[in-house]
Design an enzyme around this catalytic site. Structure first.
Site, mmCIF file in Angstrom:
data_model
loop_
_atom_site.group_PDB
_atom_site.id
_atom_site.type_symbol
_atom_site.label_atom_id
_atom_site.label_comp_id
_atom_site.label_asym_id
_atom_site.label_seq_id
_atom_site.Cartn_x
_atom_site.Cartn_y
_atom_site.Cartn_z
ATOM 1 N N ASP A 69 42.237 35.498 42.697
ATOM 2 C CA ASP A 69 41.992 35.886 41.305
ATOM 3 C C ASP A 69 43.287 35.761 40.499
ATOM 4 O OD1 ASP A 69 41.024 36.960 38.977
ATOM 5 O OD2 ASP A 69 40.190 38.753 39.893
ATOM 6 N N ASP A 70 43.310 34.858 39.526
ATOM 7 C CA ASP A 70 44.474 34.652 38.657
ATOM 8 C C ASP A 70 45.672 34.062 39.390
ATOM 9 O OD1 ASP A 70 42.931 35.836 36.706
ATOM 10 O OD2 ASP A 70 44.315 37.481 36.265
ATOM 11 N N CYS A 102 37.632 35.082 34.366
ATOM 12 C CA CYS A 102 37.010 35.323 35.668
ATOM 13 C C CYS A 102 35.531 34.964 35.743
ATOM 14 C CB CYS A 102 37.191 36.793 36.059
ATOM 15 S SG CYS A 102 38.902 37.250 36.417
ATOM 16 N N ASP A 337 40.326 31.235 40.732
ATOM 17 C CA ASP A 337 39.347 31.125 39.643
ATOM 18 C C ASP A 337 39.981 30.625 38.352
ATOM 19 O OD1 ASP A 337 40.785 33.431 39.151
ATOM 20 O OD2 ASP A 337 39.037 34.701 38.761
#
Length: 518
Positions: A69-70, A102, A337
């Protein structure tokens, strides 16, 4: 002689009878096999058909997908197991997210469709989040149900979609588990890595704040257990482990808190530099203060520490696969993502822009037939994940997906008929309530836009009429907006191509739209 003729006739009749009996048995077996094959075909994924031997004689590979994530490219150098994937597999050098946010990004990779076809543009509200994902019928379009129907044991762990709650029942008698998943261990708000709930196959299990509760480590243990139980079941498996790391607050495991002392954020040519002829939404950006630069360094170091547990998990998965004798039959896919900017264009830490810092993300693959140390330069996007997993499983991706399978590229085969542009779609969020990605103006909160990235340019159209155009041959940092210098014909051509991409539906339509740029 006569007796000999009689014996010969009897022998001939005996052989003939045996041959007829054998032929009948073969025909019956063939009919049975055809019936079995037809049954398998009837139960295959919705809109997907088998591309390989459906009799079950062909060995199906396993798939492990680690989604972060990120996570930006600048974190990869601090992840030795991910770097090892680059050495032993294929790296997609030009892999992009459909949106640097996201929920829209994850919806695209699950379904293989652009935001304009999933209907998921933000993290919440009418046009975003888990609610919009469900409202638009996306759940059955994910690769989970398709692979499960194809005989795979499927598992999903970690972060699903923004707005998902582990205790939500969705009209069922117990906490809801989406269709298509044999193992479901998913959190709602797991960003802090502690004090969260997991929906474990329909049962909500709370976790505390002890070292054993650290979420990435919990997911690692569950992932290795899933691999082990799948090996015992002697079934092919597909596992997605979606970490919350390194998303803010970027909490590291206790063992990693003191690592990388004094680490500072990398400073590219775009760091603390204003974009020339920038769109109006950047008018309020000011030079970074010494305090802000120090805070960027602090946050970057936390992000590096937070991904150490992710990298360790990848290592433990590799060890487990080796121990179970499955390493040679398993594809491991690593990705993110979306990206993350930290001071570039004078933007405070965040995402949501169309710049490469935010949409160009890491993607590595290892596994059967994947050459070591290769780099694929073709333009790939997260809409390609769904059809890739289906094709790896021996299924023909349905025509309704917007992406293309990457199996040929990951195995080193050239693809002459390939896209020339990728689409990025972003909606300005109507609400910042309960949105973990809610952004202040100085961290990147642009108006609604659509963008098109090609090998030599980035073109952005904002809903307010503003435009951005960057010539990447002379301006790889995307710092000099040349939209005003484009000729009328150039503007018309770029607009036409971008509009066709925004309207495309299905793999053929979207591939054709991506090739019209000139």
């Amino acid at each position: 002689m006569e007796d000999c003729h009689v014996l010969g006739d009897r022998y001939s009749r005996t052989v003939l009878t045996a041959l007829c009996a054998t032929l009948a048995t073969v025909l019956l077996a063939s009919c049975s096999q055809v019936a079995d094959t037809a049954t398998e075909g009837a139960s295959s994924a919705e809109g997907a058909s088998s591309a390989d031997d459906t009799s079950g004689s062909a060995k199906k590979p396993n798939i492990v997908y680690v989604l972060t994530d990120d996570l930006d490219w600048n974190l990869v150098k601090y992840m030795p197991h991910v770097r090892q994937m680059k050495e032993k597999g294929t790296t997609f050098a030009n892999f992009f997210a459909t949106d640097s946010l996201c929920c829209p990004s994850r919806s695209s990779l699950l379904t293989g469709q652009y935001p304009h076809n999933t209907g998921v543009f933000t993290n919440n509200g009418d046009d975003g989040g888990y609610g919009a994902f469900m409202k638009n019928g996306n759940e059955e379009r994910t690769f989970g149900p398709a692979l499960q129907r194809a005989g795979y044991r499927t598992g999903f762990m970690g972060k699903y979609l923004n707005g998902y709650r582990p205790d939500a029942k969705n009209g069922t008698s117990r906490p809801y588990v989406p269709s298509g998943w044999d193992e479901w261990d998913v959190a709602g708000d797991g960003y802090k890595e502690y004090d969260y709930d997991l929906n474990e196959n329909g049962k909500v299990v709370p976790y505390g704040d002890g070292p054993e509760d650290y979420l990435t480590d919990v997911l690692s243990k569950k992932a290795t257990s899933f691999v082990g139980s799948s090996a015992e079941a002697k079934k092919p498996f597909m596992l997605e482990v979606a970490t919350f790391a390194p998303h803010g607050p970027s909490t590291p495991a206790a063992r990693d808190e003191g690592t990388f002392p004094g680490l500072k954020a990398p400073q590219t040519d775009a760091y603390d530099k204003a974009t020339r002829d920038a769109p109006k939404w950047q008018d309020t950006l000011t030079p970074l203060t010494p305090k802000e630069k120090k805070e960027i360094d602090r946050k970057f170091a936390k992000r590096v520490r937070a991904v150490q547990a992710v990298d360790q998990m990848i290592g433990e998965l590799k060890v487990t696969l080796e121990a179970k004798g499955l390493a040679d039959d398993t594809y491991i896919v690593f990705g993110s993502d979306n990206g993350f900017h930290m001071g570039e264009h004078r933007l405070r830490p965040g995402k949501q822009t169309a710049y490469d810092t935010d949409v160009r993300v890491p993607m590595m693959v290892t596994g059967p037939g994947v050459p070591a140390g290769e780099k694929a330069s073709q333009f790939a996007e997260n809409v390609d994940i769904n059809p890739t997993f289906l094709e790896l499983a021996g299924l023909e991706p349905p025509s309704t997906v917007d992406g293309q399978s990457l199996t040929g590229l990951m195995r080193g085969r050239p693809e002459d008929d390939w896209r020339k542009a990728v689409l990025v779609e972003h909606h300005h969020s109507a609400s910042k309530k309960d949105d973990p990605d809610a952004a202040s103006e100085d961290s990147g909160d642009p108006p609604t836009y659509a963008a098109m990235r090609t090998a030599d340019s980035l073109y952005v159209e904002y809903v307010d009429g503003e435009r951005e155009f960057y010539d990447l041959d002379s301006d790889p940092g995307q710092m000099n907006n040349k939209a005003s210098s484009l000729s009328a014909d150039q503007r018309a051509s770029l607009h036409r191509t971008l509009t066709e991409l925004q309207r495309c539906e299905g793999s053929k339509s979207c591939l054709a739209a991506s090739r019209t740029h000139s």
